[in-house]
Design a protein around this motif. Sequence first.
Motif, PDB file in Angstrom:
ATOM      1  N   ILE A 188      -1.366  -3.106  -5.711  1.00  0.00           N
ATOM      2  CA  ILE A 188      -2.221  -3.693  -4.628  1.00  0.00           C
ATOM      3  C   ILE A 188      -2.744  -4.676  -5.155  1.00  0.00           C
ATOM      4  O   ILE A 188      -2.694  -5.731  -3.932  1.00  0.00           O
ATOM      5  N   ASN A 189      -3.662  -5.073  -5.725  1.00  0.00           N
ATOM      6  CA  ASN A 189      -4.365  -5.918  -6.168  1.00  0.00           C
ATOM      7  C   ASN A 189      -3.451  -7.183  -6.294  1.00  0.00           C
ATOM      8  O   ASN A 189      -3.701  -8.142  -6.306  1.00  0.00           O
ATOM      9  N   VAL A 209      -8.142  -3.710  -3.584  1.00  0.00           N
ATOM     10  CA  VAL A 209      -9.125  -2.950  -2.928  1.00  0.00           C
ATOM     11  C   VAL A 209     -10.563  -2.214  -3.069  1.00  0.00           C
ATOM     12  O   VAL A 209     -10.888  -2.927  -3.631  1.00  0.00           O
ATOM     13  N   ASP A 210     -10.856  -1.939  -1.947  1.00  0.00           N
ATOM     14  CA  ASP A 210     -11.852  -0.966  -2.137  1.00  0.00           C
ATOM     15  C   ASP A 210     -11.910   0.423  -3.034  1.00  0.00           C
ATOM     16  O   ASP A 210     -12.799   0.583  -3.373  1.00  0.00           O
ATOM     17  N   VAL A 218      -6.690   5.142   0.543  1.00  0.00           N
ATOM     18  CA  VAL A 218      -6.634   4.223  -0.303  1.00  0.00           C
ATOM     19  C   VAL A 218      -7.261   3.712   0.755  1.00  0.00           C
ATOM     20  O   VAL A 218      -7.422   3.263   1.652  1.00  0.00           O
ATOM     21  N   ALA A 219      -8.117   2.662   0.075  1.00  0.00           N
ATOM     22  CA  ALA A 219      -8.800   1.615   2.052  1.00  0.00           C
ATOM     23  C   ALA A 219      -8.470   0.048   0.634  1.00  0.00           C
ATOM     24  O   ALA A 219      -8.828  -0.266  -0.175  1.00  0.00           O
ATOM     25  N   ALA A 220      -8.156  -0.380   1.146  1.00  0.00           N
ATOM     26  CA  ALA A 220      -8.062  -2.466   0.898  1.00  0.00           C
ATOM     27  C   ALA A 220      -7.789  -2.961   2.019  1.00  0.00           C
ATOM     28  O   ALA A 220      -7.637  -2.635   3.330  1.00  0.00           O
ATOM     29  N   LYS A 221      -8.221  -4.364   1.357  1.00  0.00           N
ATOM     30  CA  LYS A 221      -8.378  -5.500   2.575  1.00  0.00           C
ATOM     31  C   LYS A 221      -6.853  -6.492   2.202  1.00  0.00           C
ATOM     32  O   LYS A 221      -7.217  -6.643   0.937  1.00  0.00           O
ATOM     33  N   ILE A 278       0.914  -1.758  -0.288  1.00  0.00           N
ATOM     34  CA  ILE A 278      -0.130   0.298  -0.249  1.00  0.00           C
ATOM     35  C   ILE A 278       0.744   1.612  -0.072  1.00  0.00           C
ATOM     36  O   ILE A 278       0.598   2.218  -1.170  1.00  0.00           O
ATOM     37  N   ASN A 279       1.785   1.293   1.170  1.00  0.00           N
ATOM     38  CA  ASN A 279       2.155   2.799   1.368  1.00  0.00           C
ATOM     39  C   ASN A 279       3.861   2.632  -0.139  1.00  0.00           C
ATOM     40  O   ASN A 279       3.638   3.192  -0.464  1.00  0.00           O
ATOM     41  N   ARG A 280       4.225   1.529  -0.489  1.00  0.00           N
ATOM     42  CA  ARG A 280       4.936   1.515  -1.884  1.00  0.00           C
ATOM     43  C   ARG A 280       4.540   2.210  -2.847  1.00  0.00           C
ATOM     44  O   ARG A 280       4.839   3.171  -3.552  1.00  0.00           O
ATOM     45  N   SER A 281       2.840   1.753  -3.262  1.00  0.00           N
ATOM     46  CA  SER A 281       2.460   2.144  -4.188  1.00  0.00           C
ATOM     47  C   SER A 281       2.184   3.857  -4.634  1.00  0.00           C
ATOM     48  O   SER A 281       2.559   3.918  -5.582  1.00  0.00           O
TER      49      SER A 281
END
Length: 288
Positions: free
Chosen positions: A233-234, A240-241, A266-269, A204-207
């Motif tokens: 992320i995906n 990804v939300d 970003v929100a992601a699970k 997440i942070n890297r992207s």
Amino acid sequence: METVEDARAMRSWTRARRTSGETVGFVPTMGCLHRGHLSLISIARARCDRVVVSIYVNETQFAPGEDFEAYPRKMAEDLEACRSAGVDCVFVPRAMYPGKEEPAHETYVDVEILSKGLCAQTRPHFFRGVATVVTKLFNVVEPDVAVFGKKDYQQWRVIRRMTRDLNFAIEIVGGDIVREEDGLAMSSRNLLLTLEKRAEATVINRSLREAKALAERQPTACGVLVDAVTQAINGGGGVVDYVQVMEPESLTPYEGNVSSPCVIAVAAKFGSVRLLDNIEIMCEGVKR
């Protein structure tokens, strides 16, 4: 350090300090404190004479089937962390809503525009619950300053707008994101990640950092940034939300090339754990 459970006692505590000419800073939390929370306490301490921390897992911001029961709780450790951080009072309310034998709670606070989109797309109940419990906490604690982390960027903006609109005499301060050594934004929910998902979540942070570097280096369309972060992320083990490039205060989505300061949120699970992060982009020096 004092620990208070009763709302009237908490209100009396603050009023006694104010009568003595002291200011009160407030850090609302749901517990399971980490270095991110401690940084907010440090901000409150720097701005005020006294600091209050609340610990309350707010049921109205969780929908049925979400992780209310699983949300990590570490009260003894939290109280020790507050004591070590120089907190003056910890407010641990027994309840913020009526019990089952009492008339139902009927009054809620809605911030109509800023509460739409982003997290509200999949958690439409969330900000009503947050705004309501924060309003109740403000009415009990009566602070001069309240500090919120900017990892939950939309929440921070919602609280700022609510505070202005309801004429609370409280300064709302945003604390910068505190990260683990590998860049993952600190969150109480990180404890719920499996070892595999914990390692994957660093994408997440890297992207976000890669998107920021690109936008600040050359003219870049918002869609390009969104696609790059989403694909990273995906492809890195998450789902990804949302990924959104937006204006920092209004949260309005940007269109076209990024041409002024903005935020990518970003929100992601990762597995069953939903994580938030964001990064600010400053691109004034790039010719558009």
